[in-house]
Design an enzyme around this catalytic site. Structure first.
Site, PDB file in Angstrom:
ATOM      1  N   ARG A 182       1.060  -1.091  -0.083  1.00  0.00           N
ATOM      2  CA  ARG A 182      -0.055   0.127  -0.103  1.00  0.00           C
ATOM      3  C   ARG A 182       0.920   1.395  -0.075  1.00  0.00           C
ATOM      4  O   ARG A 182       1.710   1.501   1.045  1.00  0.00           O
ATOM      5  CB  ARG A 182      -0.994   0.026   1.251  1.00  0.00           C
ATOM      6  CG  ARG A 182      -1.693   1.265   1.383  1.00  0.00           C
ATOM      7  CD  ARG A 182      -2.471   1.413   2.542  1.00  0.00           C
ATOM      8  NE  ARG A 182      -3.064   2.666   2.586  1.00  0.00           N
ATOM      9  CZ  ARG A 182      -3.331   3.474   3.780  1.00  0.00           C
ATOM     10  NH1 ARG A 182      -3.054   3.036   4.841  1.00  0.00           N
ATOM     11  NH2 ARG A 182      -3.977   4.518   3.539  1.00  0.00           N
ATOM     12  N   GLU A 209      -7.596   8.479   6.589  1.00  0.00           N
ATOM     13  CA  GLU A 209      -7.902   9.057   7.889  1.00  0.00           C
ATOM     14  C   GLU A 209      -8.509  10.528   7.812  1.00  0.00           C
ATOM     15  O   GLU A 209      -7.924  11.425   8.121  1.00  0.00           O
ATOM     16  CB  GLU A 209      -6.620   9.124   8.907  1.00  0.00           C
ATOM     17  CG  GLU A 209      -6.011   7.875   9.075  1.00  0.00           C
ATOM     18  CD  GLU A 209      -4.949   7.757   9.987  1.00  0.00           C
ATOM     19  OE1 GLU A 209      -4.575   6.766  10.638  1.00  0.00           O
ATOM     20  OE2 GLU A 209      -4.215   8.752  10.008  1.00  0.00           O
ATOM     21  N   ASN A 265      -7.544   1.553   9.754  1.00  0.00           N
ATOM     22  CA  ASN A 265      -6.246   1.991  10.417  1.00  0.00           C
ATOM     23  C   ASN A 265      -6.649   1.913  12.070  1.00  0.00           C
ATOM     24  O   ASN A 265      -7.476   2.637  12.450  1.00  0.00           O
ATOM     25  CB  ASN A 265      -5.681   3.420  10.497  1.00  0.00           C
ATOM     26  CG  ASN A 265      -5.192   3.585   8.760  1.00  0.00           C
ATOM     27  OD1 ASN A 265      -5.301   2.598   8.119  1.00  0.00           O
ATOM     28  ND2 ASN A 265      -4.825   4.646   8.554  1.00  0.00           N
ATOM     29  N   HIS A 269      -3.107  11.235   1.015  1.00  0.00           N
ATOM     30  CA  HIS A 269      -2.551  10.897   2.278  1.00  0.00           C
ATOM     31  C   HIS A 269      -2.038  12.257   2.801  1.00  0.00           C
ATOM     32  O   HIS A 269      -1.130  12.151   3.038  1.00  0.00           O
ATOM     33  CB  HIS A 269      -1.507   9.632   2.088  1.00  0.00           C
ATOM     34  CG  HIS A 269      -1.199   9.101   3.571  1.00  0.00           C
ATOM     35  ND1 HIS A 269      -1.392   7.683   3.880  1.00  0.00           N
ATOM     36  CD2 HIS A 269      -0.833   9.611   4.824  1.00  0.00           C
ATOM     37  CE1 HIS A 269      -1.022   7.659   5.147  1.00  0.00           C
ATOM     38  NE2 HIS A 269      -0.824   8.787   5.617  1.00  0.00           N
ATOM     39  N   TYR A 271      -4.449   1.687  16.224  1.00  0.00           N
ATOM     40  CA  TYR A 271      -3.165   1.309  16.774  1.00  0.00           C
ATOM     41  C   TYR A 271      -3.392   1.108  18.289  1.00  0.00           C
ATOM     42  O   TYR A 271      -2.623   0.352  18.791  1.00  0.00           O
ATOM     43  CB  TYR A 271      -2.170   2.559  16.414  1.00  0.00           C
ATOM     44  CG  TYR A 271      -1.654   2.755  15.086  1.00  0.00           C
ATOM     45  CD1 TYR A 271      -0.470   2.528  14.659  1.00  0.00           C
ATOM     46  CD2 TYR A 271      -2.481   3.496  14.109  1.00  0.00           C
ATOM     47  CE1 TYR A 271       0.085   2.877  13.543  1.00  0.00           C
ATOM     48  CE2 TYR A 271      -1.926   3.674  12.856  1.00  0.00           C
ATOM     49  CZ  TYR A 271      -0.742   3.421  12.491  1.00  0.00           C
ATOM     50  OH  TYR A 271      -0.195   3.317  11.309  1.00  0.00           O
ATOM     51  N   GLU A 323      -3.559  -0.135   8.297  1.00  0.00           N
ATOM     52  CA  GLU A 323      -2.300   0.153   9.038  1.00  0.00           C
ATOM     53  C   GLU A 323      -2.404  -0.304  10.532  1.00  0.00           C
ATOM     54  O   GLU A 323      -3.528  -0.293  11.140  1.00  0.00           O
ATOM     55  CB  GLU A 323      -2.390   1.739   9.093  1.00  0.00           C
ATOM     56  CG  GLU A 323      -1.842   2.743   7.833  1.00  0.00           C
ATOM     57  CD  GLU A 323      -1.780   4.018   8.172  1.00  0.00           C
ATOM     58  OE1 GLU A 323      -1.277   4.398   9.281  1.00  0.00           O
ATOM     59  OE2 GLU A 323      -1.887   4.822   7.104  1.00  0.00           O
TER      60      GLU A 323
END
Length: 499
Positions: free
Chosen positions: A100, A190, A329, A145, A331, A396
């Site tokens: 990606r 995002e 995404n 992005h 985290y 991600e």
């Protein structure tokens, strides 16, 4: 056979079956895709060569070095503009299914408009795509992005409704030039983080417009995403047969007070549903809780109308269903608690929910990132339940440290999050199609500069050659990809084994 022997044999069979079943939950389903990712501004460099225009991040880092932790910028970064073949060889060595990467708008359209197309930029991405395909790696393109043209930002950027047309025209050029060899696209990475650059002065473009700018930004982004999706649907899908999605950042949320499910639900809607609900829900439009809370706060703050713009019925239908998959995404997670509201006073932080961090959660080098693998399973389940089990592509997931190639903490993080994801697949029945480790390379980590590292590969930013050195995590991930399991044992004595 004696009765004892029979029982012993039976128990052996049961144990073997149980062992295989239990360990199968550590294997990836057939057809599951494993890859890694980067973004253009973070790795490419070559910020002003061969016809490339200036992006908002180019301008921001040059004008505001004091707001970058190490006063650095992405002018050279990993120099992937010149070293993309070397990067592809690293990908080939890992045997990833896909890579990606994002396309730089200003490398293709220097002013943002399609009347001037930079052929050198087109050729760079065509060469990268050809190099990937020659090595059996599927290209997975992100159109945007965070790095839109500075020229367009001077005219309002995401606060200007014309941005919907500007980015759609750019997307059409990318689909035409690169689409014939690409099967996966994501539109915008995002969106909530993009709008932070409108609401605050901490990241590019730093407009510092507060809540009015933030909500206007998202309104235009959702329209832009839908417009891009429908352009692909009507003009390119029949020939190219690809898929188009969007990438949404969704952290986990755990109640600080037991059974405070209202706080979990509210923060999910305000952080994740703000973007996802208009696209993936059966009704479309913003979540009701967001519309109600923002209307209340706007009135109490003296505004004549809600700061949240209103979609017309036509736009609600146009945006609804405008994605082939949910790009996720993820985290980390937060502790959440409902803040009681006093009649006639504002909702706390609009959502009515306070977010904190559990100090017992393991730390990383990034202040915002704590290790909470169960959060990924939770979010995948919430998305699946809220939006009728859409295909989820984890786009991600990664761990931050500060240096070195002996990164056993990253291996532990990646494995624990993959395990949580596999539990969501096997135990909860969620429809997850891919996993993407962030990031292939140590790179420019926005406001943290080069102080925080997410790469599977170390990059020496003090060396003009930007020397790449695989970390232990790259070797571990390579074994995971090869075996399609996360309990892989390394033969090399130099690599940490994670139980």
């Amino acid at each position: 056979m004696t009765s004892y022997s029979f029982l012993r044999a039976a128990f052996s069979v049961i144990f073997a079956v149980t062992y295989v079943f239990a360990n199968d939950t550590l294997s990836f389903p057939q057809g599951f895709l494993l890859g890694t990712a980067t973004s253009a501004y973070q790795i490419e460099g070559g910020w002003n060569i061969n016809g490339k225009g200036e992006s908002v991040w180019d301008r921001w880092t040059h004008d505001n070095p004091n707001l970058i932790l190490d006063h650095s910028n992405g002018d050279v970064a990993c120099d992937s503009y010149h070293k993309y073949k070397e990067d592809v060889q690293l990908l080939k060595d890992m045997e990833v299914d896909f890579y990606r990467f994002s396309v730089s708008w200003t490398r293709i359209l220097p002013t943002g408009y399609p009347n001037v197309i930079n052929q050198d930029g087109i050729n760079y991405y065509k060469n990268l795509i050809n190099e990937l395909l020659a090595n059996n790696i599927e290209p997975f393109i992100t159109l945007y992005h965070w790095d839109h043209p500075e020229y367009l930002d001077k005219m309002g950027g995401w606060t200007n409704s014309l941005m919907v047309e500007w980015i759609s025209n750019y997307a059409r050029v990318v689909f035409k030039e690169l689409g014939p060899k690409v099967k996966y696209f994501t539109t915008i990475n995002e969106p909530a983080d993009v709008c932070q650059g409108v609401a605050t002065d901490k990241v590019a473009p730093g407009k510092n417009l507060g809540s009015p700018g933030k909500y206007l930004c998202m309104h235009n982004i959702l329209k832009a995403h839908a417009k891009i999706y429908h352009i692909y649907q009507t003009e390119f899908r029949k020939q190219q047969k690809g898929q188009v999605g969007i990438v949404i950042s969704c952290p986990g949320a755990f109640p600080k007070t037991p059974n405070d499910t209202a706080a979990v639900d509210a923060i999910f809607q305000f952080v994740c549903g703000w973007v996802a609900h208009p696209i993936f829900s059966k009704t479309g439009d913003y979540p009701e809780i967001i519309k109600a809370h923002i209307a209340d706060n706007s009135k109490l703050d003296g505004y004549p109308a809600s700061l949240l713009p209103t979609f017309s019925p036509k736009w609600v239908q146009y945006i609804k269903g405008s994605a082939d998959f949910f790009g996720l995404n993820h985290y980390t997670s937060k502790l959440v608690e409902t803040v009681p509201r006093v009649e006639g006073e504002r909702w706390y932080d609009y959502s009515g929910v306070k977010q904190t961090i559990d100090p017992s959660w393991p730390k990383s080098a990034a202040d915002w990132l704590r290790v909470v693998p169960d959060g990924l399973r939770q979010v995948i389940n919430l998305i699946s339940k809220q939006y009728d089990r859409p295909p989820i592509f984890v786009m991600e997931n990664g761990f931050a440290d500060e240096c070195c190639t002996s990164d056993s903490s990253r291996i532990s993080y990646l494995r624990s999050y993959m395990k949580a994801m596999l539990s969501a697949i096997y135990e909860d029945g969620c429809n997850v199609k891919s996993y993407t480790a962030w990031s292939l390379l140590d790179n420019f980590e926005w406001a943290d500069g080069y102080k925080v590292r997410f790469g599977l590969v170390n990059v020496d930013f003090t060396n003009p050659n930007r020397t790449r050195t695989p970390k232990l995590s790259m070797n571990w991930y390579k074994t995971v990809i090869k075996t399609r399991r996360i309990d892989s044992i390394f033969e090399s004595p130099d690599v940490v084994n994670i139980p």
